[in-house]
Design a protein around this motif. Sequence first.
Motif: not given
Lengths: 463, 190, 1035
Positions: C966-973
Motif C-alpha cells: 500500500a505504501k509503495k502504491a501511495g494509498r491507504p491499506l
Amino acid sequence: MHYEAPVREPLVLGNKSYHDVTVEVARPIETAPPRSWWIAFSIALLLFLWGVGNILYTIGYGIGTWGLNKTVGWAWDITNFVWWVGIGHAGTLISAVLLLFRQKWRMAINRSAEAMTIFSVIQAALFPGIHMGRIWLAYFVFPIPNQFGSLWVNFNSPLLWDVFAISTYFSVSLVFWYVGLIPDFAMLRDRAVKPVQKHIYGILSFGWGGKAKHWQRFEEVSLVLAGLATPLVLSVHTIVSMDFATSVIPGWHTTIFPPYFVAGAIFSGFAMVQTLLIIMRKMFKMEHYITIQHIEMMNIIIMVTGSIVGVAYITELFIAWYSGVEYEQYAFLNRATGPYWWAYWSMMTCNVFSPQFMWFKKLRTNLIFTFIISIVVNIGMWFERFVIIVTSLHRDYLPSSWTMFAPTSVDIAIYLGTIGFFFVLFLLYARTFPVIAQAELKTILKSSGEEQKKHHSDHDGHH
Amino acid sequence: MDTTENLKVGELTSAHHSAHVAETPVLSAMFRDDDDLLSAVKAVRAKGYVVAEAYTPFPVHGLDRAMGLKETRIAIAAFFYGALGLSTAIAMTYYMMIVDWPQNIGGKPSFTYAMNMPAFVPILFELTVFFAAHLMVWTFFVRNGLYPGRKAQNPDPRTTDDHFLLEVEIKGERSALESLMKQHGAVELH
Amino acid sequence: MAETKKYWKGLEELSGSAAVQALRENEFASELPVDRFLSDDKNLNSSSTSRRDFLKFLGFSTAAAALAACEAPVVESIPYVVKPDNLVPGIPSYYASTYFDGSDFASILVKTREGRPIKVDPNPQALINGSTNARVQASVLSLYDTQRLKRPVVGGAETTWNALDGKVSEAIRSATASGKSVVLLSSTVNSPSYLAMIEQIRGSYANFRHVSYDALSVSGKLDACEKFTGLRALPVYSIGDANLVVGVDADFLNEANGQSLSGEYGKRRKPSASMLRHVQFESVMSLTGANADKRYRILPSQRPAVLAGIYNAIAAKAGQERINAPTLDGDWNKVVAKTADELWIHRSSSLVLAGGGDYESEMLALGINQMLGNFGKTVVLKYRNRLRTGDETALQGLANDLKSGSVGVLILDRCNPAYDRPAMAELLSKAGMLVGISNHLDESASLATAVAPSHHYLEDWADHQPFEGYFAMQQPVIRPLFDSRSSMESIDRWFGLGSKSALQRVKDHWISTQFAGDSEAWNRFVHDGLYIAFDSIGQLSEPALVDGMASMKELSLSSNSAGAKGLELSVYSKAGMGTGRLANNPWLQELPDPISRASWDNYLTMSASDAKELGIENTTQSNGALNGTRVNIKTAEGQVLESVPVLIQPGQAKGSVGLAIGYGRTKAGKVGDGVGVNAFALLSGSSLNKHFMSGLSIEPVEGEHEFACVQLHHTMMGRDIVRETTLSDFLNRPAVDGGSGWNERTQFETYAGPLTADKANLWKDFDHSTGHFWNLSIDLSSCIGCGACVVACHAENNVPVVGKEEVRKSRDMHWLRIDRYFSSDMNESVAEEEGVSAIDMFRQMEDPSENPQVVFQPVMCQHCNHAPCETVCPVAATSHSAEGLNHMAYNRCIGTRYCANNCPYKVRRFNWFLYHENQEQFDINYAMNDDLGRMVLNPDVTVRSRGVMEKCSMCVQRTQYAKLEAKKAGRPLRDGEANTACAQACDTGALVFGDANDPQSKIALAKKDDRMYYLLDEVGTQPSVFYQVKVRNNA
C-alpha cells in the motif's frame, strides 16, 4: 557485662573454660574424619555427580527430557527452586533476627544454620538457571545493553525481581557469614601446627588480631548486617511468592502468598536445621553446645510456623469459596479432590498435623521424634510447592488444555543431585570450618555457662 | 614460664610494633580473664597511663568504653551506602524503562515513572540492601586493614584462644606499672 | 600474400606445452555438472540429499521458474498477479491451478517464492469448490516428499524411460495380438483431454477398456441418479437456496461426493430470520452431524428405513403413493413424522441428503427431493457433478476378467486398488503385465512389473471438468523435481499416439475444440485457472427427467436389522486424512481429528454404553496421555481386522461402531506407514456401496493402544467459554438486558459503579485509536471445525510437526487449535434440583452426554492488550505492538516458560527439542529435516530454535507485506488486503481479520455485532481476538 537469672537453663553445659571451647571447636578440623563421614560424603558425591550428568543431558537435548508439557510449563524445577530457597531462610533468620532480639541461644547453632542457608541457596539458584530453554543466554537477565545498544530487561517481571532478590540474599548472607567466621579462622590459624593449614587459615582470617577497636567495629557491623538481613530474608520469599501471586492463574493469583510463603520458609528452614544439627551433634559430640534446649526452642518455632501455614491453607480455601469466582473455587476443589489429591493431603498431613505433636514437651524434647518430624516437615513443604505449581497449572481456565504431569528420570535425578550437592558442601564445611561461632560463644560462657551459673548461685544469691 | 616462649613473644611484639617501640616503649601484659583485663584497663587509665592496644579472643563487653575508644561511625556509613543503592536503583529503572526504551509491556503504563514505579519497588529495596551491606563490609575490611594474606595482627597467638593481651605505654617507672598490672592479675609481662 | 607470422601468447605456447594446447582447444576448462547430478542415481535416491545437491535442486528449480526463456512448462504459465517483475526475490508470485486427486477437487492459487511453491490458497474467482480443505492445504508439502518415486522402475530395478516405454508398448502389442484385453484402471477422471485420449485409444485398440472407481464408492448413488436423469452423474446441491437440510448419514460438509458445501453452509448458518436449519440422522459422530441443530442417532442399517419413513410421510402430503418401507418403532415414527412436517413446510427450499453410496438411499433421497419440488432449486440436475463417476460393477467385471486371466495388460493410473480394494491385491498379479503410474511406490505400484513415476500435481498439466460446463486448468508451477512424467504422456507413448507432451495434448484439445483456434482464450484459461462455458446456469439445458418415481416401487429395502445380533460398523473418512492418498503428509497426520481430537491414528469409535458392556475402556495416564483397549474385529462376511484400538466417542449410536478409512497404509512412506488400520479390508460386496456392515463381532485383546489425543477434557465444566443461544432468543430477546440477556458482559462492582473488566482498570491504557489495530473475529455459528485453518497455519508459519510420541505428551505445536466441547447432562441447575454436592457435580460435569451437542472453538493467541505473558517475561522478549499485536522476539527468548504458564488461553508453544535439522529425533517432520522438504518453508518466517517460546503472530509477515504494498502504491491499506492464513483458508467465513480502526472494514462491523464477546473477558486481558455467539436454529 551480662548477667542472667540463675533459674535460666544454662546454654553451655559441662564445666567449660575458654580453652575447652577452643579445643572442642577445633577438634573436627584437626582430627581425621571418621568412617561415617567418609561413607556419607561418598554417597553425597555420587548423587551429586549423577545430578550433574543429568543436567548436562538436559542442556544437551533440551527441556523436553523433563516431564513438562504445553499446559504444565513448570513442575519439579520450580518446586525444587522454591523448596531450597525456603530451606535457605532459617540460617539468616536465626543469626539476624535472634541477634536483634539478643537471643543468646542462637550462638551454638547460627554458624551451621548460615552455612546451610548458603549451601541451599546455591541449590536453589541452580534451578532458575537450568530450567531455561536456552541457559547459554542466561546473561540476558542482567541489565546490560546488547551490542546494538539499548536492549533492557523487564523490571515488571516477578522473575526478574527474583534474580535481584536471590542474588542479593545470597551475597549478603555470604558476607554476613564470612565476617562472623574471620575471628574463628584467626583462632584456627593461631592453633595450626601444619604449615599448609596455618597458611590457608592465615589467608582466610584476613590477618585478624582481635584488637579492641576491631571488635567494636565487628559488633557494629554484625548488628547492622543483622538489621539489613532481617527485612531481606522476609523480602526474598515474599518476592518468590510473587512469581505466583502476581499471575492470573487460579490458585496462583492469591494475595495471602507473601506472609504464607515466609512462614513456610521459616518452617522448612528450621526443620532442615534440626535434621542437620541432630546429626552433627552426634557426629562431633557437641551435646554440650547444641543442647536439648536448643532443639526444643526450634521445635517450638516449627510448631508455631507450622500452625501459621495451616491457617494460611484454610484461609485459601475459605477465600476461594468466598470469592465466588468459579475458577478459583474449582482450582481448590480440584487440589483436594482432583487427580492430585494425594499430593494435597500429604502436604496437609506433613505440614499442618505433624507439627502439632510439638505441643507435648515430652515429644519436643525427644531427639529421635524431632529428627523424624523435621524430615516429615520438609517432605510436606516440598509437596506444598508441588501442589501450588502443578495442580494449579494442570487445570486452569480452558478445559480443552487440561492435562497431567509426570516426572521423568531426569527430573528425579536432578532433584536428588542437588541434595547430593548440598551434603557434599555441608560435609566439607563440617570438617574444615569452625562449626560453632566460638568467639561469640565465649562471650556468654560466663553468663550462661553451667559452671559459672553454679558459682553464681552458690555465693551471692541476691542475683 | 620458659624463656623460649618469652623470646618468641618478644620477637612477635617487636616485629609487630616496631613503629610503637620507636616512639614510646610499651609494656605488654597478658591476662587469663576478661574481667581482670577490664579492671586493669580501668586502673591504668585512672593512673593516667595510655592504653596502646588490647588483643582479646572475643569482644569483651565494655572494653571499648573502658579504653575510651570513640563510637564507630560505620553504621552511619551504611546508611549512606543504602541511600546510594536506592538512588542507583531509581536511576536505573527510570532510565531503562521510561527514558531509553519505553515499551508497552502487558499494557503497563510506561508513560511516567510515577505510574510504573510500583512494579519496581522490589528492585529498589533489594539494591538498597545490596549496596548498604556490601559497601559497609568493604569499609570494615579497609578500616581494619584486613585482607587475604595479611600477616596476623595479634602479637601472641594465644590471644585468639583464651589469653588477653594489654599494651600500655610506659610512662615513668616501668616497675610501678608492672606491679599495678600484677595486682590486677597479669600473668605475664614483657 | 598470406600472413604466416604467428603471435604466441607466451613462452609456454612457444615451447608448445601440452597443457596450453589443451587449454586452447576447449575454452571452458570444466563443464557445469548439471547432467552429472541428474543422472547420478545414488544422490537422487538417498532420501537425505547432501547440501550440495539441495543447492543444485534449488538452483535448478529457481532457474527453471525464473529464466522464462528456456523451459517450456514455465513459458506458458502466466502469473495470477500480472507484474512485469514477477520474480523479484522476496516477492511471491501466484499461479492459478487446480487440485484433483480423484476425490478432492479445488480451484487454487499457488504461492511461489523464488520459483518454489510454498502455499496453496483458494481461488476467489471460482464459483464452486473454490475453497481449500485441510488436504488441499497440505498437498504442497507432498511435492517435496523425498520418498516420491524418482525414476522409472521395471522389475524392481530402476531404468530409463525408453526401456520402460519399450517394455510396456511391447506388452500392449502382444496382448492385442493374442486377443487379450488392455485395461486402464483409474480413479474418477473428468479431464476432457484425457477422456478424448481414451476415445482415441479405443478407436485404435478394440481390446482396450477404461475402468474407473472411487476409493469410497458412490456407484449406487450414480445408478440412482441415472434413474432420474438418464445420466450417470450426481446432481449439484445448492445449499444456499435451502432453509432446511436433512442429512441421513450424509457427511456432506466433508465433501462426501466431491462438491464442497461448507462455504455456502457456513454463510447460511449466520443467524438471521432465514437461517439454515440442519437436522442430521447418523451413527458415527461426523463433522456434519457435530454441526447439526438436531442430531438423531440411528444405526447405519436404519438409514433406508428412516428415509423411507420420511418418503412415505411426504408422499402422503404430496398425494404420491407410498412404498412398502420397513417398520420403525414408536419413537422413530414420531421423529420421522416431525421431520417430514418440517420438510413439507420448506417445500422447494429444503434439501434431503443421503449418505453411503448405495442405490436405495439415494433413490429415496431423490424421490423425497422431487416430491418436495427441490429439483431445480436446491438440487440442480443440469449442473452435474463429475467428481464421482466410478463404476463398481465395471470394477467387478475387471476383477472377474483378471480371475479368468483374460487381461493382457493392466495399467493403474494414480489409483491404489491393492490398498483401497484389498480383495483385488492378489488378482492384480494375474494380469499379463501390471503397469503402474504413480508418484509413490505404493501398495499397488510395488506389485507392478513396470512403474512410471508420475508428476506431483504442481508439476503437471491437466484440464478438468468438475461440473457440467465448468472447466478448470491445472498448470505446473515448478519444473519436475525428479525424472517423472505426466501420466497422459506415458499412456500416449505406450499406445503410440504421437508422443505428445501433456501440455501439447491439453492445449491442442482446447484450441481445436472449445476455443476454435483462439489462443487468447487459452491464455485467459491458463491465467484464471477457470473457464465457464456458459454465462449463467440458465444456459445449460435441463436434462430430460426420466420418471424416477416409477422405479421407486421396485425398491427392496433391507428391513431394519435391529433383530440381527452383533454390532454394525460404518466406515467414514476423516477431515484430515480423506481417502488416505496423502498418508505420507505429516501435516495431515498431526492434524487432530475435529471430533475425537486424536491425531496419528484411526480407531473404532464406540458409544460409552457399548464399551461398558464389552469391558472396553479409555484411561488417562499419569502424564496425561490417553490409552485404550484394543479389539479384534470379525465381519459377518469373514473379514478380520486385528488389534484395532477403540476410542469411546460420545454421540456414537449405541450398537454401532465407526472406523475411518485412509489409515493402515503399508507402503505410503516413512510417515504414513503403520499408522492405524486399513478399514477398506472390511468392505466387500454390498458394503462397498453401503459403507456399513452388520453382524460384526468384537472381542478385546491383550495390550493397550497409545493414542495421541490433544484434548482429554470434553466438556466446558459449566464455564462461560463458548457462548450459545437459540435462534428464537437471538431474534426476540436483547443481547444485553440487565443481566438476563443472551450475551452479557461480566460487570465488576467498583467505587465508580459497575464496570466491565476492561474499564475496571488500575492504570492508564495505551492509545490504540490511531494507526492500524488488527483484530480477528471468530464466528462460532459458522465455524464447522474442519481444520483447514490449522493446516494453513502450519504451512504459513513453519509450525513444526512433532510426531505421535510428543503429541501424546501434550506437546503439539499448533499455533491455532480448534477446541471441541461436548455438552454434559450435569450442570449447576441440575445439581441444585437433585441436591448433588459440588464435588460430585464437577466429577459428573466431566462426562459428556450420550448424544451431546457439539461446539467448535478455534483458539489462537488472543493478542491481549493487557497480556499476562508480556508482564512476566524477565527479558522483555514478548511485548506489545502499537497495532495491538502481541509480539514474540524469538532471539531474545531464554525459555523460562513463565509466559506460557501465565497465559489463560494456553496458546503458547515451547520448543522442547530441536525440531529442525534433527534427523535422528524428528525424521517424520521432513518439512524441516531434509533438504528437499525444507524447500516448503516460508522464507518470511523464522524457523524457531530449541528452547524458544513461540505462538500465533497474527501472520505479522502478511500484514507487513500488505502495508508495504500500500505504501509503495501511495494509498491507504484497503480492507481485506492484509489477511491471516487461517482467515484466508476459512471457507465458511467464520474467521474475519482486519483493521478495527478502519470504520468501513468487515472487522469493525463484526466488533459492533450483538453477538461479539471476548473469551475469558472477566480476566481483564482485553484481547484483540473476539468471538461471535453460537446460535442454534431450534425452530
